[in-house]
Design a protein around this motif. Structure first.
Motif, PDB file in Angstrom:
ATOM      1  N   ILE A 154     -34.002  18.373 -10.612  1.00 55.04           N
ATOM      2  CA  ILE A 154     -34.886  17.732  -9.520  1.00 55.04           C
ATOM      3  C   ILE A 154     -35.235  16.465 -10.023  1.00 55.04           C
ATOM      4  O   ILE A 154     -35.352  15.437  -9.371  1.00 55.04           O
ATOM      5  N   TYR A 155     -35.967  16.516 -11.140  1.00 52.97           N
ATOM      6  CA  TYR A 155     -36.120  15.396 -11.970  1.00 52.97           C
ATOM      7  C   TYR A 155     -35.133  14.464 -11.841  1.00 52.97           C
ATOM      8  O   TYR A 155     -35.368  13.090 -11.675  1.00 52.97           O
ATOM      9  N   ILE A 156     -34.013  14.814 -12.305  1.00 54.00           N
ATOM     10  CA  ILE A 156     -32.663  14.002 -12.494  1.00 54.00           C
ATOM     11  C   ILE A 156     -32.532  13.313 -11.162  1.00 54.00           C
ATOM     12  O   ILE A 156     -32.262  12.003 -10.975  1.00 54.00           O
ATOM     13  N   SER A 157     -32.371  13.980 -10.073  1.00 53.95           N
ATOM     14  CA  SER A 157     -32.013  13.458  -8.710  1.00 53.95           C
ATOM     15  C   SER A 157     -33.112  12.713  -8.307  1.00 53.95           C
ATOM     16  O   SER A 157     -32.826  11.671  -7.809  1.00 53.95           O
ATOM     17  N   LYS A 158     -34.529  12.879  -8.541  1.00 46.62           N
ATOM     18  CA  LYS A 158     -35.374  11.779  -8.140  1.00 46.62           C
ATOM     19  C   LYS A 158     -35.422  10.584  -9.010  1.00 46.62           C
ATOM     20  O   LYS A 158     -35.381   9.521  -8.458  1.00 46.62           O
ATOM     21  N   VAL A 159     -34.871  10.488 -10.427  1.00 50.53           N
ATOM     22  CA  VAL A 159     -34.791   9.289 -11.023  1.00 50.53           C
ATOM     23  C   VAL A 159     -33.652   8.519 -10.437  1.00 50.53           C
ATOM     24  O   VAL A 159     -33.565   7.313 -10.310  1.00 50.53           O
ATOM     25  N   VAL A 160     -32.362   9.300 -10.152  1.00 54.52           N
ATOM     26  CA  VAL A 160     -31.315   8.402  -9.573  1.00 54.52           C
ATOM     27  C   VAL A 160     -31.547   7.827  -8.443  1.00 54.52           C
ATOM     28  O   VAL A 160     -31.048   6.945  -7.917  1.00 54.52           O
ATOM     29  N   LEU A 161     -32.284   8.385  -7.505  1.00 56.47           N
ATOM     30  CA  LEU A 161     -32.593   7.845  -6.082  1.00 56.47           C
ATOM     31  C   LEU A 161     -33.464   6.699  -6.388  1.00 56.47           C
ATOM     32  O   LEU A 161     -33.468   5.572  -5.597  1.00 56.47           O
ATOM     33  N   LYS A 162     -34.368   6.831  -7.217  1.00 48.46           N
ATOM     34  CA  LYS A 162     -35.303   5.532  -7.562  1.00 48.46           C
ATOM     35  C   LYS A 162     -34.181   4.347  -7.817  1.00 48.46           C
ATOM     36  O   LYS A 162     -34.676   3.362  -7.559  1.00 48.46           O
ATOM     37  N   ARG A 163     -33.469   4.619  -8.982  1.00 47.95           N
ATOM     38  CA  ARG A 163     -32.682   3.393  -9.326  1.00 47.95           C
ATOM     39  C   ARG A 163     -31.796   2.944  -8.088  1.00 47.95           C
ATOM     40  O   ARG A 163     -31.679   1.757  -8.044  1.00 47.95           O
ATOM     41  N   GLU A 164     -31.265   3.782  -7.302  1.00 53.82           N
ATOM     42  CA  GLU A 164     -30.536   3.461  -6.235  1.00 53.82           C
ATOM     43  C   GLU A 164     -31.328   2.621  -5.356  1.00 53.82           C
ATOM     44  O   GLU A 164     -30.863   1.537  -4.783  1.00 53.82           O
ATOM     45  N   ALA A 165     -32.557   3.108  -5.046  1.00 58.93           N
ATOM     46  CA  ALA A 165     -33.617   2.245  -4.300  1.00 58.93           C
ATOM     47  C   ALA A 165     -33.775   0.632  -5.022  1.00 58.93           C
ATOM     48  O   ALA A 165     -33.695  -0.157  -4.024  1.00 58.93           O
ATOM     49  N   LYS A 166     -34.005   0.845  -6.056  1.00 60.07           N
ATOM     50  CA  LYS A 166     -34.287  -0.567  -6.777  1.00 60.07           C
ATOM     51  C   LYS A 166     -32.890  -1.528  -6.673  1.00 60.07           C
ATOM     52  O   LYS A 166     -33.207  -2.880  -6.180  1.00 60.07           O
ATOM     53  N   LYS A 167     -31.645  -0.870  -6.860  1.00 62.27           N
ATOM     54  CA  LYS A 167     -30.504  -1.714  -6.583  1.00 62.27           C
ATOM     55  C   LYS A 167     -30.564  -2.134  -5.185  1.00 62.27           C
ATOM     56  O   LYS A 167     -29.953  -3.292  -5.039  1.00 62.27           O
ATOM     57  N   ALA A 168     -30.851  -1.406  -4.222  1.00 63.35           N
ATOM     58  CA  ALA A 168     -30.567  -1.758  -2.913  1.00 63.35           C
ATOM     59  C   ALA A 168     -31.638  -2.798  -2.721  1.00 63.35           C
ATOM     60  O   ALA A 168     -31.197  -3.830  -1.812  1.00 63.35           O
ATOM     61  N   SER A 169     -32.790  -2.896  -3.156  1.00 69.04           N
ATOM     62  CA  SER A 169     -33.765  -3.879  -2.806  1.00 69.04           C
ATOM     63  C   SER A 169     -33.322  -5.113  -3.327  1.00 69.04           C
ATOM     64  O   SER A 169     -33.654  -6.150  -2.889  1.00 69.04           O
ATOM     65  N   LYS A 170     -32.849  -4.938  -4.704  1.00 73.61           N
ATOM     66  CA  LYS A 170     -32.584  -6.348  -5.462  1.00 73.61           C
ATOM     67  C   LYS A 170     -31.335  -7.010  -4.513  1.00 73.61           C
ATOM     68  O   LYS A 170     -31.246  -8.078  -4.502  1.00 73.61           O
ATOM     69  N   ASN A 171     -30.367  -6.075  -4.023  1.00 68.77           N
ATOM     70  CA  ASN A 171     -29.236  -6.605  -3.188  1.00 68.77           C
ATOM     71  C   ASN A 171     -29.809  -7.391  -1.920  1.00 68.77           C
ATOM     72  O   ASN A 171     -29.251  -8.473  -1.667  1.00 68.77           O
ATOM     73  N   VAL A 172     -30.775  -6.791  -1.449  1.00 67.45           N
ATOM     74  CA  VAL A 172     -31.335  -7.517  -0.224  1.00 67.45           C
ATOM     75  C   VAL A 172     -31.895  -8.828  -0.437  1.00 67.45           C
ATOM     76  O   VAL A 172     -31.867  -9.660   0.493  1.00 67.45           O
ATOM     77  N   ARG A 173     -32.642  -8.787  -1.570  1.00 68.71           N
ATOM     78  CA  ARG A 173     -33.143 -10.025  -1.724  1.00 68.71           C
ATOM     79  C   ARG A 173     -32.529 -11.192  -2.237  1.00 68.71           C
ATOM     80  O   ARG A 173     -32.466 -12.215  -1.935  1.00 68.71           O
ATOM     81  N   SER A 174     -31.321 -10.944  -3.037  1.00 74.07           N
ATOM     82  CA  SER A 174     -30.124 -11.735  -3.391  1.00 74.07           C
ATOM     83  C   SER A 174     -29.544 -12.408  -2.137  1.00 74.07           C
ATOM     84  O   SER A 174     -29.110 -13.489  -1.999  1.00 74.07           O
ATOM     85  N   SER A 175     -29.360 -11.465  -1.204  1.00 74.54           N
ATOM     86  CA  SER A 175     -28.553 -11.974  -0.019  1.00 74.54           C
ATOM     87  C   SER A 175     -29.482 -12.758   0.814  1.00 74.54           C
ATOM     88  O   SER A 175     -29.019 -13.596   1.833  1.00 74.54           O
TER      89      SER A 175
END
Length: 278
Positions: A257-278
């Motif tokens: 459960i903790y691993i799944s939570k960490v993975v989703l946080k990392r994916e959300a950070k990547k998505a926000s960075k891609n939105v800002r760069s675009s």
């Protein structure tokens, strides 16, 4: 970032050819290690395979003290062999020798087999995904061997002690067939090795969007019931043994459960960075 050009240029037949060679190398590794295990017959059988059958197996001493402390039965405090192992087939011992050696080759060679699988899969990943997964082989191998040790030192002795001593009548003697005994030890070891890969499986299922922490929390009670049923099936019918088996699996579930939570946080950070760069 684009995936590797080599992965894009390879045709379907090229991928099949690449997969074939990875499978060949993995099989050769298992066969070579299995051949060494075949030559170490006395150690493999007398020490490893028949170890959980012997009354002086270290697990029985620990469980004997634990049972006395908790006031449960002293079924693990025996001094005589629980049962005899026999071979009723002409080629039974030779067949058991070969197949046990092959399974020993797979268990010991698991990191290399995993490495060959990773070499086949990794070219299709993005560069960042490959960097983030550098420790995959080490972590997966560590969890597998941890599960193997747990299966060998905990699940196998519990199963052998209970099933080997269980009787429906004094008229029936427990003379266990060699193949049945080995399959019990093998199933305990391999199954636990694979069960301990749960955090790795949850990691990849979360990456592809099939699992979330919310789903895992929602079905935690169901998972608890399944774990308790599983521990009741593979262990003697006493509370202490079931707890010993159930606790590590529940810990792995919580870690997942903790691993799944960490993975989703990392994916959300990547998505926000891609939105800002675009």
């Amino acid at each position: 970032m684009a995936k590797s050009s080599e992965a894009n240029e390879m045709s379907f037949l090229d991928h099949l050819e690449e997969l074939r060679w990875h499978l060949i190398r993995s099989t050769l590794a298992v066969v070579i290690i299995g051949s060494v295990a075949f030559l170490m017959k006395d150690f493999i059988f007398d020490t490893v395979i028949f170890g959980p059958k012997k009354p002086d197996f270290p697990t029985y001493g620990v469980f004997c003290k634990l049972s006395k402390m908790l006031g449960f039965s002293e079924a693990f405090c025996g001094t005589e062999p629980i049962f005899r192992v026999q071979s009723r087939v002409m080629a039974g011992q030779f067949s058991a020798h070969i197949w046990t050696s092959i399974w020993a080759g797979f268990i010991v060679g698991f990191p290399y087999v995993l490495y060959e699988m990773w070499k086949f899969i990794s070219p299709g990943l993005y560069e960042k995904e490959r960097k983030n997964s550098r420790g995959f082989i080490f972590v997966a191998s560590f969890l597998f061997f941890l599960g193997v040790l747990f299966g060998y030192y905990v699940v196998a002795p519990l199963s052998i002690n209970f099933l080997g001593s269980y009787t429906v009548s004094k008229e029936v003697f427990n003379d266990i067939d060699l193949s049945s005994y080995i399959s019990t030890v093998r199933a305990s070891v391999i199954a636990c090795g694979l069960i301990f890969e749960l955090p790795i499986i949850i990691f990849f299922l979360t990456k592809v969007g099939l699992v979330t922490p919310e789903i895992l929390r929602k079905y935690r009670k169901i998972a608890l019931v399944i774990v308790l049923i599983l521990s009741a099936v593979i262990t003697p019918p006493d509370v202490a043994s079931q707890i010993v088996v159930a606790v590590p699996i529940l810990i792995l579930y919580q870690i997942s459960i903790y691993i799944s939570k960490v993975v989703l946080k990392r994916e959300a950070k990547k998505a926000s960075k891609n939105v800002r760069s675009s």
